[in-house]
Design a protein around this motif. Sequence first.
Motif, PDB file in Angstrom:
ATOM      1  N   ILE A 133      47.723 -28.832  46.282  1.00  0.00           N
ATOM      2  CA  ILE A 133      47.712 -27.712  45.325  1.00  0.00           C
ATOM      3  C   ILE A 133      46.453 -27.848  44.463  1.00  0.00           C
ATOM      4  O   ILE A 133      46.268 -28.851  43.781  1.00  0.00           O
ATOM      5  CB  ILE A 133      48.966 -27.733  44.429  1.00  0.00           C
ATOM      6  N   LYS A 134      45.626 -26.819  44.522  1.00  0.00           N
ATOM      7  CA  LYS A 134      44.353 -26.907  43.796  1.00  0.00           C
ATOM      8  C   LYS A 134      44.415 -26.185  42.450  1.00  0.00           C
ATOM      9  O   LYS A 134      43.798 -26.614  41.483  1.00  0.00           O
ATOM     10  CB  LYS A 134      43.238 -26.272  44.638  1.00  0.00           C
ATOM     11  N   ASP A 135      45.134 -25.071  42.417  1.00  0.00           N
ATOM     12  CA  ASP A 135      45.111 -24.233  41.211  1.00  0.00           C
ATOM     13  C   ASP A 135      46.226 -24.637  40.261  1.00  0.00           C
ATOM     14  O   ASP A 135      47.352 -24.122  40.323  1.00  0.00           O
ATOM     15  CB  ASP A 135      45.205 -22.761  41.601  1.00  0.00           C
ATOM     16  N   ILE A 136      45.866 -25.577  39.388  1.00  0.00           N
ATOM     17  CA  ILE A 136      46.838 -26.172  38.468  1.00  0.00           C
ATOM     18  C   ILE A 136      46.434 -25.825  37.031  1.00  0.00           C
ATOM     19  O   ILE A 136      45.244 -25.787  36.697  1.00  0.00           O
ATOM     20  CB  ILE A 136      46.854 -27.706  38.657  1.00  0.00           C
ATOM     21  N   VAL A 137      47.436 -25.565  36.191  1.00  0.00           N
ATOM     22  CA  VAL A 137      47.220 -25.339  34.759  1.00  0.00           C
ATOM     23  C   VAL A 137      48.081 -26.362  34.022  1.00  0.00           C
ATOM     24  O   VAL A 137      49.192 -26.669  34.467  1.00  0.00           O
ATOM     25  CB  VAL A 137      47.622 -23.896  34.369  1.00  0.00           C
ATOM     26  N   LEU A 138      47.554 -26.880  32.912  1.00  0.00           N
ATOM     27  CA  LEU A 138      48.256 -27.951  32.194  1.00  0.00           C
ATOM     28  C   LEU A 138      48.955 -27.417  30.946  1.00  0.00           C
ATOM     29  O   LEU A 138      48.347 -26.688  30.154  1.00  0.00           O
ATOM     30  CB  LEU A 138      47.260 -29.032  31.774  1.00  0.00           C
ATOM     31  N   ASP A 139      50.204 -27.796  30.760  1.00  0.00           N
ATOM     32  CA  ASP A 139      50.938 -27.469  29.528  1.00  0.00           C
ATOM     33  C   ASP A 139      51.380 -28.772  28.872  1.00  0.00           C
ATOM     34  O   ASP A 139      52.399 -29.351  29.264  1.00  0.00           O
ATOM     35  CB  ASP A 139      52.160 -26.599  29.862  1.00  0.00           C
ATOM     36  N   PRO A 140      50.608 -29.230  27.866  1.00  0.00           N
ATOM     37  CA  PRO A 140      50.987 -30.477  27.190  1.00  0.00           C
ATOM     38  C   PRO A 140      51.996 -30.256  26.074  1.00  0.00           C
ATOM     39  O   PRO A 140      52.312 -31.181  25.330  1.00  0.00           O
ATOM     40  CB  PRO A 140      49.646 -30.970  26.621  1.00  0.00           C
ATOM     41  N   GLY A 141      52.502 -29.012  25.946  1.00  0.00           N
ATOM     42  CA  GLY A 141      53.445 -28.691  24.879  1.00  0.00           C
ATOM     43  C   GLY A 141      52.703 -28.186  23.660  1.00  0.00           C
ATOM     44  O   GLY A 141      51.591 -28.623  23.373  1.00  0.00           O
ATOM     45  N   PRO A 198      50.880 -14.492  41.127  1.00  0.00           N
ATOM     46  CA  PRO A 198      51.279 -14.812  39.753  1.00  0.00           C
ATOM     47  C   PRO A 198      51.119 -16.300  39.471  1.00  0.00           C
ATOM     48  O   PRO A 198      51.007 -17.116  40.389  1.00  0.00           O
ATOM     49  CB  PRO A 198      52.767 -14.430  39.738  1.00  0.00           C
ATOM     50  N   LEU A 199      51.109 -16.642  38.186  1.00  0.00           N
ATOM     51  CA  LEU A 199      51.100 -18.051  37.768  1.00  0.00           C
ATOM     52  C   LEU A 199      52.548 -18.482  37.557  1.00  0.00           C
ATOM     53  O   LEU A 199      53.308 -17.780  36.864  1.00  0.00           O
ATOM     54  CB  LEU A 199      50.310 -18.185  36.461  1.00  0.00           C
ATOM     55  N   LEU A 226      57.035 -24.354  46.308  1.00  0.00           N
ATOM     56  CA  LEU A 226      56.838 -22.897  46.151  1.00  0.00           C
ATOM     57  C   LEU A 226      55.343 -22.568  46.004  1.00  0.00           C
ATOM     58  O   LEU A 226      54.852 -21.609  46.594  1.00  0.00           O
ATOM     59  CB  LEU A 226      57.580 -22.392  44.906  1.00  0.00           C
ATOM     60  N   ALA A 227      54.648 -23.361  45.190  1.00  0.00           N
ATOM     61  CA  ALA A 227      53.213 -23.105  44.976  1.00  0.00           C
ATOM     62  C   ALA A 227      52.448 -23.206  46.289  1.00  0.00           C
ATOM     63  O   ALA A 227      51.550 -22.411  46.567  1.00  0.00           O
ATOM     64  CB  ALA A 227      52.651 -24.083  43.945  1.00  0.00           C
ATOM     65  N   LEU A 228      52.838 -24.175  47.100  1.00  0.00           N
ATOM     66  CA  LEU A 228      52.161 -24.345  48.399  1.00  0.00           C
ATOM     67  C   LEU A 228      52.524 -23.218  49.358  1.00  0.00           C
ATOM     68  O   LEU A 228      51.663 -22.635  50.017  1.00  0.00           O
ATOM     69  CB  LEU A 228      52.569 -25.680  49.020  1.00  0.00           C
ATOM     70  N   GLU A 229      53.816 -22.911  49.421  1.00  0.00           N
ATOM     71  CA  GLU A 229      54.277 -21.892  50.381  1.00  0.00           C
ATOM     72  C   GLU A 229      53.681 -20.515  50.073  1.00  0.00           C
ATOM     73  O   GLU A 229      53.226 -19.807  50.969  1.00  0.00           O
ATOM     74  CB  GLU A 229      55.813 -21.814  50.343  1.00  0.00           C
ATOM     75  N   TYR A 230      53.651 -20.153  48.766  1.00  0.00           N
ATOM     76  CA  TYR A 230      53.188 -18.808  48.408  1.00  0.00           C
ATOM     77  C   TYR A 230      51.720 -18.797  47.980  1.00  0.00           C
ATOM     78  O   TYR A 230      51.196 -17.741  47.608  1.00  0.00           O
ATOM     79  CB  TYR A 230      54.075 -18.221  47.298  1.00  0.00           C
ATOM     80  N   LYS A 231      51.088 -19.978  48.018  1.00  0.00           N
ATOM     81  CA  LYS A 231      49.662 -20.101  47.648  1.00  0.00           C
ATOM     82  C   LYS A 231      49.385 -19.469  46.279  1.00  0.00           C
ATOM     83  O   LYS A 231      48.522 -18.577  46.141  1.00  0.00           O
ATOM     84  CB  LYS A 231      48.776 -19.451  48.713  1.00  0.00           C
ATOM     85  N   VAL A 232      50.112 -19.904  45.278  1.00  0.00           N
ATOM     86  CA  VAL A 232      49.935 -19.360  43.927  1.00  0.00           C
ATOM     87  C   VAL A 232      49.615 -20.492  42.951  1.00  0.00           C
ATOM     88  O   VAL A 232      49.963 -21.652  43.201  1.00  0.00           O
ATOM     89  CB  VAL A 232      51.204 -18.613  43.444  1.00  0.00           C
ATOM     90  N   PRO A 233      48.954 -20.160  41.848  1.00  0.00           N
ATOM     91  CA  PRO A 233      48.680 -21.187  40.833  1.00  0.00           C
ATOM     92  C   PRO A 233      49.961 -21.595  40.105  1.00  0.00           C
ATOM     93  O   PRO A 233      50.920 -20.815  40.056  1.00  0.00           O
ATOM     94  CB  PRO A 233      47.705 -20.483  39.887  1.00  0.00           C
ATOM     95  N   VAL A 234      49.934 -22.798  39.546  1.00  0.00           N
ATOM     96  CA  VAL A 234      51.173 -23.316  38.945  1.00  0.00           C
ATOM     97  C   VAL A 234      50.858 -24.136  37.695  1.00  0.00           C
ATOM     98  O   VAL A 234      49.835 -24.828  37.632  1.00  0.00           O
ATOM     99  CB  VAL A 234      51.957 -24.153  39.989  1.00  0.00           C
ATOM    100  N   VAL A 235      51.745 -24.030  36.698  1.00  0.00           N
ATOM    101  CA  VAL A 235      51.619 -24.833  35.478  1.00  0.00           C
ATOM    102  C   VAL A 235      52.435 -26.109  35.653  1.00  0.00           C
ATOM    103  O   VAL A 235      53.585 -26.059  36.101  1.00  0.00           O
ATOM    104  CB  VAL A 235      52.168 -24.063  34.255  1.00  0.00           C
TER     105      VAL A 235
END
Length: 466
Positions: A231-239, A184-185, A200-209
């Motif tokens: 962490i490679k799989d990053i998503v950006l939330d600028p609001g 999940p993201l 958490l993102a590193l431990e579970y190897k999941v993408p993160v915002v």
Amino acid sequence: KINSPLEAYKYLPQTNCGECGEATCMAFASKLIDRSGKTSDCPPLVKEKKFAKKLAELDRLLAPEIRQVTIGAGEKAVNIGGDDVLYRHKLTFFNKTKMFFDVADNMEEAALVARVKQIAGYKKFYVGRNLLLDGVAIRAVSNDPVKFAAAVKKVAEVGIPMIFCSFNPAVLKAGLEAAKDKNPLLYAANKDNWKEIGELALEYKVPVVVSAFNDLDALKTLAKTFAEAGIKDIVLDPGTYPTGKGLKDTFTNFLKIRRAGIMGDTEIAYPIMALPFTAWMAGIADPVSASYWETVMASVFTIRYGDIMILHSMEPYATMPEVHLAETIYTDPRSPVAVDSKMYKVGNPTADSPVLFTTNFALTYYTVESDLSSNGIDCWLLAVNTDGIGVEAAVAGGQLTADKVKDAFDKAGFDLKTAVNHNTVITPGLAARLQGDLEDKLGASVKVGPMDSGRLPGWMEKNWPP
Ligand code: SF4
């Protein structure tokens, strides 16, 4: 970064062995550049150890400017990001905007399951394909790890990609434990919780915002910190702000982020999340009005540069424009959407049924087909290969000629003199100028149909049988 087949060719085995399905390595290099082929499609490059370095370097050089991030696992996993251009006409946009619809972990179980099934089962037929919704965003309204995990389990059973929405690391961890290997993201890490969410993102190897409202420096710092932590799989939330100056700032932020990423600022070259359903909309008493504004926001950020969004309204008047717009913006401008050039049966045609033709441009074909079938007109409908161009432009450009129509009838094996007993063809009104040529080439009577296929039912009443 490499942009020409010649540059890519240098990294290939250059043996022209043909195992990739192309006659030459140069032809395969062209496919790599326009991204219709992947390095893994060249078996010698992947299997032979002596090419390992070249393969790694080629993959690095071919990587898109904006990182591609995968959410979910298995067949239904979706990709976001992966773009190389700011403007679609310069290449194409890849990975259509993904639309996740929300549920809350405090919903009654039956209501939650029903909504998730509605999201997973959504299907809208459009020019030969089904437009779908992409996933479920689970909001941790309860802020209770146990309740959140229970909701996650229910959603996971449907097998659809998920976004976990909470700023509470304990809640997100409970969700991750309840849905192992579902990729999940996580939404979201901010200035207060980034350390725990990053772990958490590193431990579970999941993408993160990573989220920083209207503060691009803070957003970039968070993304950089996560990237440096591995962490490679990053998503950006600028609001996402819905009105006035806030909306203008949001729009400007999306443009600035994407421009920087495409221009080579790797620290911010990640997919962007838009959140069209805002607290402001939740406060609108009239649900139709709230849906309207949500759809307006979704449209704005589908066009400029939302890669993924969390939405709320499932009303058809909200979802239909959203999925249609995304489909349109992400259609590859290099190849018009076309149907196979052949003779189609509409309904149950017989030897007495009319014979029509149109072009193989999918939008034209399905419009004509729908106008005929929805009015119960059984007929034969020939799609002539015009390289996916509509009738008027194809007549003007020479892609739709009497010779092409004759050729299409021949290739379809449809002999007007034996397949039907009236030897008559109906031409689109926009191709009226072909009438004389068509009669000569086909040896058939040619009737000029209406300019607009929507008028075919009325036209048929007056003109058929011939
Ligand atoms: Fe060249 Fe590889 Fe294709 Fe063989 S499989 S022709 S080596 S690109």
